[in-house]
Design an enzyme around this catalytic site. Sequence first.
Site, short mmCIF file in Angstrom:
data_model
loop_
_atom_site.label_atom_id
_atom_site.label_comp_id
_atom_site.label_asym_id
_atom_site.label_seq_id
_atom_site.Cartn_x
_atom_site.Cartn_y
_atom_site.Cartn_z
N ASP A 402 0.50 -1.10 -0.34
CA ASP A 402 -0.08 0.07 -0.12
C ASP A 402 0.46 1.27 -0.01
OD1 ASP A 402 -2.14 1.26 -0.24
OD2 ASP A 402 -2.78 0.37 2.48
N GLU A 451 -5.81 -0.96 -6.78
CA GLU A 451 -6.81 -0.84 -6.44
C GLU A 451 -6.85 1.16 -7.56
OE1 GLU A 451 -8.07 1.69 -2.00
OE2 GLU A 451 -5.47 1.64 -2.78
N GLU A 457 -14.89 2.07 -0.12
CA GLU A 457 -14.19 2.65 1.42
C GLU A 457 -14.81 3.94 1.21
OE1 GLU A 457 -9.44 2.54 1.06
OE2 GLU A 457 -9.55 3.60 -0.42
#
Length: 653
Positions: A402, A451, A457
Amino acid sequence: MKRWIKAIVVGAVFAVPAQLKALPYLLTSPDKRIEITINTKDELSYSVKYKDAKILATSRIGLQLKTGLLGESPKLMSAHRNFVQQEYKPAVKIKAGRIEEHYNELILRFKENFAVCFRAFNDGFGYRFESFEKAEMEVVDELCEINFAENAVAYWPAESHFISPNQRYYDETTLANLNEKDLASLAALFKTNSGVFVAVTETALNDYPGMWLRGVRGNGLKADFPRYPVNEEHVNEGKGEIERRDFIARTNGTRSFPWRVFGLTTNEGDLITNQLPWLLAEPSKIADPSWIKPGKIAWDWYNDNNIYDVDFKSGINTSTYKYYIDFAARYGIEYVVLDEGWSKHPSLLAINPDIDMDELAGYAKQKGVDLILWAMWKEFDEQKEQLLPLLKKWDIKGIKVDFMDRDDQWMENFYHRTAEFCARNKLLLDFHGAHKPAGLERTWPNVMTYESVKGLEQCKWSDKQTPKHDVLLPFIRMWAGPMDYTPGAMINAQKKNFRICYNRPMSMGTRCHQLAMYVVFESPLQMLADNPSNYKKEEECMEFLSVVPTVWDETVVLDAKIGKHVAVARRNGNVWYVGSLGGDDACDVSVPMSFLDSGEYEMIVYKDGVNADRYAQDYKKGNRTITKDMKLNIHMAPGGGYVAIIKQKENRL
């Protein structure tokens, strides 16, 4: 990966007489609908026609080196043409189990030690540069113009600077409204006044910065690139752009550069099945990909571990993750991800004292559930060798990396070395805080998803995650490659009832809208974002979520209107799944069942309830018999959805 040859590959080299060097070269797609004219006089440029209509006007291309522009007054040495038709069986079946490749190719070689290669497919084209210098080269910039012949609607993923996770909504504007201040990440989509959709992205990105787009006054665009960073290991701290050098890449002098990829169609639904970004990527480097296992993941972060009806305190602890493992085992969910908090920042070797990883690993193995761990990119990059013995001890199957938030050359090389390291150690990869897919998922098929999307989210802190956004994604972002949208919300609301709640988030749109994402959205690793306690109350929904696949043997687009609705049928084995997503408004879609074979089929249906326009969680499950001669009439509430499982009935004597 096996290659299945369907036809011979034909090539020919043509000498270039001096008097012909200035003539333009014409390259057409196999079906003749696309015509690309490449000019080599004075400057290197291209223009494009689609079905005899001029789509792209003269657009210059070149590589800017310190010694000059490759492409300015080029001296042509040879032209080489190929015709290719063959078929591939991909290691991971994102859209289909077999992928046809059919193109005409033109390679122009120049005396200045470079070449440019164009490939024309029936559904688009691409070009890339090749260089043949012996020494390392420094690329100051790359010239890539995209000059439209007329004004066009732009679905523009606006960015403010190059430090970005490329999670964007799409501003619907026009080319005429864009100027040099307007920056966008890829993929981007344009619709000309004559009704042609032009999708733009890149692939085979390696040892080079990612391409972005910048407006030009008029109907043009030009490529822009992040320069090489002064601080190579910069970690995003929300402070905007960083200090950069005066070049975009230092790289080998003999190499191929990334493909600039253009999808062309008058039917936007074709973009959903368009395979150009995958086809132009570099082939797989994994000799035996049999260990790569797609599947669904129970995810803890979106729902903030708000489980209930348990006799322990929920949180980032052993008991909570055992609960997730039990849930996954009960419903056949292949993975559980331990997101942020399982280790103590900044060390991946300092395990959260509330988690007994040895116990969890043993428990997961006993239950037949595999584990995936989350990591900050920098920590994983620096500590992966020390972490590896623990990953093997715990039998960890994948890493969710991430917060890269960059795609300059240095960071792009991080993606590649991470993919190679993980492939060597049989680890799957999910890139978050990442740029768009750019071919790595073919080259290293253990890279399962990215992503680079405004996903579920966003509902935790924004009211902009609308159903309309969801029905833009399949035509733009998803064209570039798989996307980890992380669907599965069980708390659903219509726009007028939607509320932002970080700890107990809800989605905008209906329950069936969420279910349909599992068929419409492509991701070989697909999250179940909500908490197990909510799912356990929804047994009917879990009957669908427990069986819906994440990879597909065949995809058929049934009906698709950008920003309005998307309906697709996908086959896995002998079972078909239909998924339909609606936008902000209620809509009715009638789609043919002609993709089925002869015979009768049993269809299990989940559709919006009659009150779903008021209470978004209202849905109805039902059964019916259908045949290939029938049409399926689908009504979707505002923000609605529809899913079906279709199995052929057994013949009984």
